[in-house]
Write an enzyme that holds these catalytic residues in place. Structure first.
Site, PDB file in Angstrom:
ATOM      1  N   ASP A   1       3.498  -0.754  11.376  1.00  0.00           N
ATOM      2  CA  ASP A   1       3.012   0.566  10.988  1.00  0.00           C
ATOM      3  C   ASP A   1       2.397   1.196  12.220  1.00  0.00           C
ATOM      4  O   ASP A   1       1.707   0.520  12.987  1.00  0.00           O
ATOM      5  CB  ASP A   1       1.984   0.457   9.863  1.00  0.00           C
ATOM      6  CG  ASP A   1       1.618   1.817   9.291  1.00  0.00           C
ATOM      7  OD1 ASP A   1       2.182   2.190   8.244  1.00  0.00           O
ATOM      8  OD2 ASP A   1       0.783   2.520   9.894  1.00  0.00           O
TER       9      ASP A   1
ATOM     10  N   ARG B   1       8.571   3.556  11.495  1.00  0.00           N
ATOM     11  CA  ARG B   1       9.666   3.114  10.620  1.00  0.00           C
ATOM     12  C   ARG B   1      10.974   2.890  11.376  1.00  0.00           C
ATOM     13  O   ARG B   1      11.533   3.796  11.988  1.00  0.00           O
ATOM     14  CB  ARG B   1       9.853   4.101   9.464  1.00  0.00           C
ATOM     15  CG  ARG B   1      10.322   5.469   9.834  1.00  0.00           C
ATOM     16  CD  ARG B   1      10.195   6.436   8.675  1.00  0.00           C
ATOM     17  NE  ARG B   1       8.795   6.659   8.338  1.00  0.00           N
ATOM     18  CZ  ARG B   1       8.338   7.760   7.753  1.00  0.00           C
ATOM     19  NH1 ARG B   1       9.148   8.728   7.413  1.00  0.00           N
ATOM     20  NH2 ARG B   1       7.052   7.893   7.482  1.00  0.00           N
TER      21      ARG B   1
ATOM     22  N   SER C   1       5.679   7.908  12.690  1.00  0.00           N
ATOM     23  CA  SER C   1       5.684   6.588  12.059  1.00  0.00           C
ATOM     24  C   SER C   1       6.525   5.590  12.841  1.00  0.00           C
ATOM     25  O   SER C   1       7.460   5.952  13.553  1.00  0.00           O
ATOM     26  CB  SER C   1       6.217   6.716  10.636  1.00  0.00           C
ATOM     27  OG  SER C   1       6.514   5.465  10.092  1.00  0.00           O
TER      28      SER C   1
ATOM     29  N   ARG D   1      -2.074  12.618  10.152  1.00  0.00           N
ATOM     30  CA  ARG D   1      -0.781  13.216  10.493  1.00  0.00           C
ATOM     31  C   ARG D   1      -0.536  14.416   9.582  1.00  0.00           C
ATOM     32  O   ARG D   1      -0.820  14.355   8.394  1.00  0.00           O
ATOM     33  CB  ARG D   1       0.304  12.144  10.305  1.00  0.00           C
ATOM     34  CG  ARG D   1       1.583  12.370  11.030  1.00  0.00           C
ATOM     35  CD  ARG D   1       2.390  11.066  11.087  1.00  0.00           C
ATOM     36  NE  ARG D   1       1.983  10.223  12.207  1.00  0.00           N
ATOM     37  CZ  ARG D   1       2.276   8.938  12.315  1.00  0.00           C
ATOM     38  NH1 ARG D   1       2.958   8.335  11.370  1.00  0.00           N
ATOM     39  NH2 ARG D   1       1.891   8.254  13.373  1.00  0.00           N
TER      40      ARG D   1
ATOM     41  N   ASP E   1       0.792  -1.233   0.000  1.00  0.00           N
ATOM     42  CA  ASP E   1       0.000   0.000   0.000  1.00  0.00           C
ATOM     43  C   ASP E   1       0.827   1.289   0.000  1.00  0.00           C
ATOM     44  O   ASP E   1       0.315   2.361  -0.298  1.00  0.00           O
ATOM     45  CB  ASP E   1      -0.946   0.016   1.213  1.00  0.00           C
ATOM     46  CG  ASP E   1      -0.203  -0.029   2.550  1.00  0.00           C
ATOM     47  OD1 ASP E   1       1.042  -0.050   2.552  1.00  0.00           O
ATOM     48  OD2 ASP E   1      -0.874  -0.049   3.601  1.00  0.00           O
ATOM     49  N   HIS E   2       2.114   1.193   0.311  1.00  0.00           N
ATOM     50  CA  HIS E   2       2.917   2.404   0.524  1.00  0.00           C
ATOM     51  C   HIS E   2       3.666   2.908  -0.716  1.00  0.00           C
ATOM     52  O   HIS E   2       4.157   4.036  -0.703  1.00  0.00           O
ATOM     53  CB  HIS E   2       3.946   2.147   1.632  1.00  0.00           C
ATOM     54  CG  HIS E   2       3.463   2.499   3.007  1.00  0.00           C
ATOM     55  ND1 HIS E   2       2.338   1.942   3.557  1.00  0.00           N
ATOM     56  CD2 HIS E   2       3.950   3.349   3.950  1.00  0.00           C
ATOM     57  CE1 HIS E   2       2.164   2.426   4.786  1.00  0.00           C
ATOM     58  NE2 HIS E   2       3.115   3.288   5.040  1.00  0.00           N
TER      59      HIS E   2
END
Length: 786
Positions: free
Chosen positions: A198, A677, A675, A480, A133-134
């Site tokens: 995520d 990440r 995030s 965000r 999806d990213h």
């Protein structure tokens, strides 16, 4: 075959026997639950929901603690690896947990799967999925953008698909939708403990699960069958009374809570919603609230199981799960008289529509007031683009309410004055809103329907209507809105609100419009007021599943190859990080002293950098390029202590690494918010960093740093931040006696020869100290395997 087709006679029999046997309810439930064997999902018919085990563990812990339990405690403690002996103290002890499943989005799955491959294990130990999806950039529209993404990212998609097939991980192809919507539709259920790579994984709390965002290394632990560690969370209660009505939406609940708690007020806590107002919120509305709980730093958020969740489960083909949840409902709601560490009360009947921003999601304004505030602050009033969708607000109900607003404008001959985009949350949502006419209404009012993907919400937006540096305003239904988050333009003032408010503002074209009181002028010159939108929370017909986008892992994957080319610019096999050498860290150079907010977007930018998420060396070229240097007030400009020249942060870090100079970063409050990440931890480790010293950390980032063998440390006295200057050198002492709860000593060496000594705190436990000594959590896993 889906387990929903199983006869319900067992559940009916269970209900009868429970009523007849009273006190023996637990034993009967346990036996018949095993006989019923309700599957976690249609895609994994042999993986069953274990409410019997959840109940057993809850009863053990309840007897030990001898007090009523919150819902959060029931689900978390119900997944303890050793409920009889686990030390439990909110905010203090570390819990060893056994999550039910793992979910990974494609940008973070690359590094997670590379780490799993490095572990040498043959298969994942728990049900796991990858969701593409990213990597789909919003440019021209859904179909064209999807085709382009498949072409550009073919190497990465092939790696994830083959790695999934090899190691037993389900694979959702590009175009299937956003990870959190797919989880809600297929995998979340009341009482589940799910971790996802995520930060908006808490979306699943809308279906009564404890769903927690983590870094890839945490996911690897769970996929390897290792108990997952989580600091025992505090519990913040949000009591909802009254009911939602009019223009007020579920989004306004979390926008209000964000204004109360701020971006760090939920750190280390689960936010648990309860009270009579809960029943006025749809299941997908509850998911919206839980999703954006990430913006207050919360570990996760959760709602108690109720009839709205049952309705959603049934509509998404999981009536068998709903029936089973009914039988165990006592364990899926909080106990009467349970204690919350903090309690917030919100009367939904009095709550007004909100809009938060710009530049931070906790700057809350009632929609009625934002226009005057914008005028006072000098924020642009004209709205250039309105964007609805994202993982936060892309449900059938969201699209329906937005279409209800658009339909009124069209009836008066109006279209959007602003540009307008729509992001469906999943292929199922896209197909259903196309069938039911919502998508066409939104196109007619001037909208462009984008691909089923994250798109502009994460910076995947090829924006053409402005130049970088041009001051402008956008309004989104996203979660965000940090500086440059959506379009890489630091002058874009981004505001977040509900989809229906975004639609109304896009039609009006200005922040000064309040749909509750203000009028629009129709094509015929007559004034009219928009009525509050009303829409079905779920389609009256069944959902249209759309195209089949799921790849099952094969039963036999022995012949499956996973290739990573040594010349690839997108993927790179990982090399182990070096072990701790057994000595204190002497004369660390300060790479950068960060001023103010430093999110993971500042540390490891997304947008165009997403294509390098599987190549650690290449993506390290974005290290801290968004952070503001306190020395000169600039981004991506730091002094090289050797040459005395200013240059980009990554270049300076690489210079230090090449010359054997170890370095440290100094940060401000809530460092690493945003995030999940883990690249924001991998990159400093890869380029020679040894420690990050701040006033405070966001939860996920602090854990990610520990996993990669770095030292996340905090000033014992936050004022000591001011004692350190970019030209100083630091020595961190006490590592030979590194122990939980024992502060480390830091000697600040100034250029004039003077020194100061300060104390640094940490939150390492014994296991995490072993990660540091081994060089990383992955290194430690390999040591234990040997």
């Amino acid at each position: 075959m889906a387990r929903s087709q199983r006869p319900r006679s067992i559940i009916s029999l269970l209900s009868f026997l429970q009523k007849a046997l009273g006190a023996r309810q637990y034993h009967v439930a346990s036996v018949l639950c095993q006989r019923a064997k309700v599957a976690m999902s249609h895609f994994e018919p042999n993986e069953y929901i274990r409410y019997d085990l959840l109940e057993k563990n809850i009863n053990i812990v309840r007897k030990r603690l001898n007090r009523p339990l919150t819902l959060s405690e029931k689900i978390v403690y119900g997944h303890l690896d050793d409920p009889a002996n686990q030390e439990i103290e909110r905010g203090k002890t570390y819990l060893r947990l056994r999550p039910d499943r793992v979910a990974m989005q494609d940008a973070t799955a690359q590094m997670a799967m590379l780490q799993f491959i490095s572990s040498g294990l043959p298969k994942v130990a728990v049900p796991s999925t990858i969701h593409c999806d990213h990597l789909i950039e919003a440019q021209l529209g859904g179909e064209k953008d999807l085709r382009r993404a498949k072409d550009i990212n073919q190497e990465v998609y092939n790696f994830l698909a083959t790695a999934g097939a090899k190691y037993g991980v389900g694979f959702w192809r590009p175009g299937s939708g956003i990870i959190h919507q797919i989880i809600l539709e297929n995998y979340a259920y009341p009482g589940v403990l799910l971790i996802g790579t995520d930060s908006h994984t808490p979306n699943g709390g809308g279906l009564g699960g404890i769903c927690i965002g983590v870094g890839g290394a945490d996911a690897v632990d769970v996929m390897a069958g290792i108990p997952w560690e989580l600091k025992c969370p505090k519990v913040i209660g949000v009591k909802l009374t009254g009911s939602l009505s009019g223009w007020t939406s579920p989004k306004d609940v979390i926008l209000k809570v964000a204004g109360i708690l701020t971006v760090k007020g939920g750190t280390g806590a689960i936010v648990e919603y309860h009270g009579p107002g809960v029943d006025s919120i749809s299941c997908t509305g509850m998911a919206t609230i839980c999703n954006m709980g990430a913006e207050i730093g919360a570990t996760t958020s959760v709602f108690p199981y109720n009839h709205r969740m049952k309705k959603y489960l049934s509509k998404t083909g999981r009536a068998d799960i709903a029936n089973l949840a009914d039988e165990f409902k006592d364990h899926l709601v909080p106990d009467s008289g349970c204690h919350y560490d903090q309690l917030i009360e919100i009367n939904l009947s009095e709550l007004k529509p909100h809009i938060n921003g710009p530049f931070t999601p906790d700057l809350a304004h009632p929609v009625a007031e934002v226009g005057s505030v914008a005028e006072k602050e000098g924020w642009p009033l004209d709205i250039r683009v309105g964007l609805i969708g994202s993982c936060t607000n892309s449900s059938y109900e969201d699209m329906g309410r937005s279409a209800a607003v658009a339909k009124q404008a069209l009836a008066h001959g109006l279209q959007c004055k602003s540009q307008f985009t729509i992001t469906p949350g999943s292929e199922q949502i896209r197909a259903t809103i196309e069938r039911d006419g919502y998508a066409q209404i939104l196109r007619d009012v001037g909208g462009i329907v984008l691909a089923n993907a994250c798109g502009p919400c994460i910076g995947q937006w090829d924006r053409k209507d402005i130049k970088k540096g041009e001051k402008n305003t956008i309004v989104t239904s996203y979660n965000r809105n940090f500086t440059g988050r959506n379009d890489a333009n630091p002058e874009t003032h981004a505001f977040v609100t509900s989809p229906e408010i975004v639609t109304a503002l896009a039609i009006a074209g200005t922040l000064k419009f309040n749909p509750e009181t203000d009028f629009l002028t129709g094509k015929d010159g007559k004034k009219f007021k928009l009525e509050a939108p009303d829409a079905d929370e779920l389609p009256r017909a069944e959902f249209d599943p759309g195209q089949d986008t799921y790849q099952h892992p094969p039963k036999d994957s022995s012949g499956q190859q996973v290739d990573v080319s040594p010349t690839s610019q997108r993927l790179q096999l990982l090399e182990p990080f070096d072990k701790w050498d057994g000595r204190d860290l002497e004369d660390l150079q300060i790479l950068i002293k960060v001023k103010g907010k430093c999110t993971t977007d500042h540390i490891s930018a997304a947008g165009p950098w997403l294509k390098f998420r599987g190549h650690l060396d290449n993506i390290s070229n974005n290290l801290l390029i968004g952070a503001i240097n306190v020395e000169n007030g600039k981004a991506n400009s730091v002094r090289n202590a050797v040459t005395q020249e200013f240059g980009p942060v990554p270049d300076t870090a690489r210079y230090y690494k090449k010359h054997g100079i170890r370095w440290v970063v100094i940060g401000d409050e809530n460092y690493g918010e945003g995030s999940s990440r883990e690249h924001a931890a991998l990159e400093p480790r890869h380029l020679g960093g040894r420690a990050i010293i701040t006033k405070s950390f966001a939860r996920i980032h602090e854990t990610n740093l520990k996993k990669q063998g770095l030292l996340p440390l905090t000033f014992a006295d936050p004022a000591d931040y001011n004692k350190i200057h970019p030209v100083d050198k630091l020595t961190i002492k006490g590592l030979k006696d590194f122990a939980p709860g024992k502060p480390l000593t830091c000697i600040i060496k100034h250029p004039n020869g003077t020194q100061e000594t300060i104390l640094l705190n940490h939150t390492f436990n014994e296991t995490q100290i072993e990660w540091f000594r081994a060089g990383s959590a992955l290194n430690r896993m390999k040591e234990l395997q040997k």
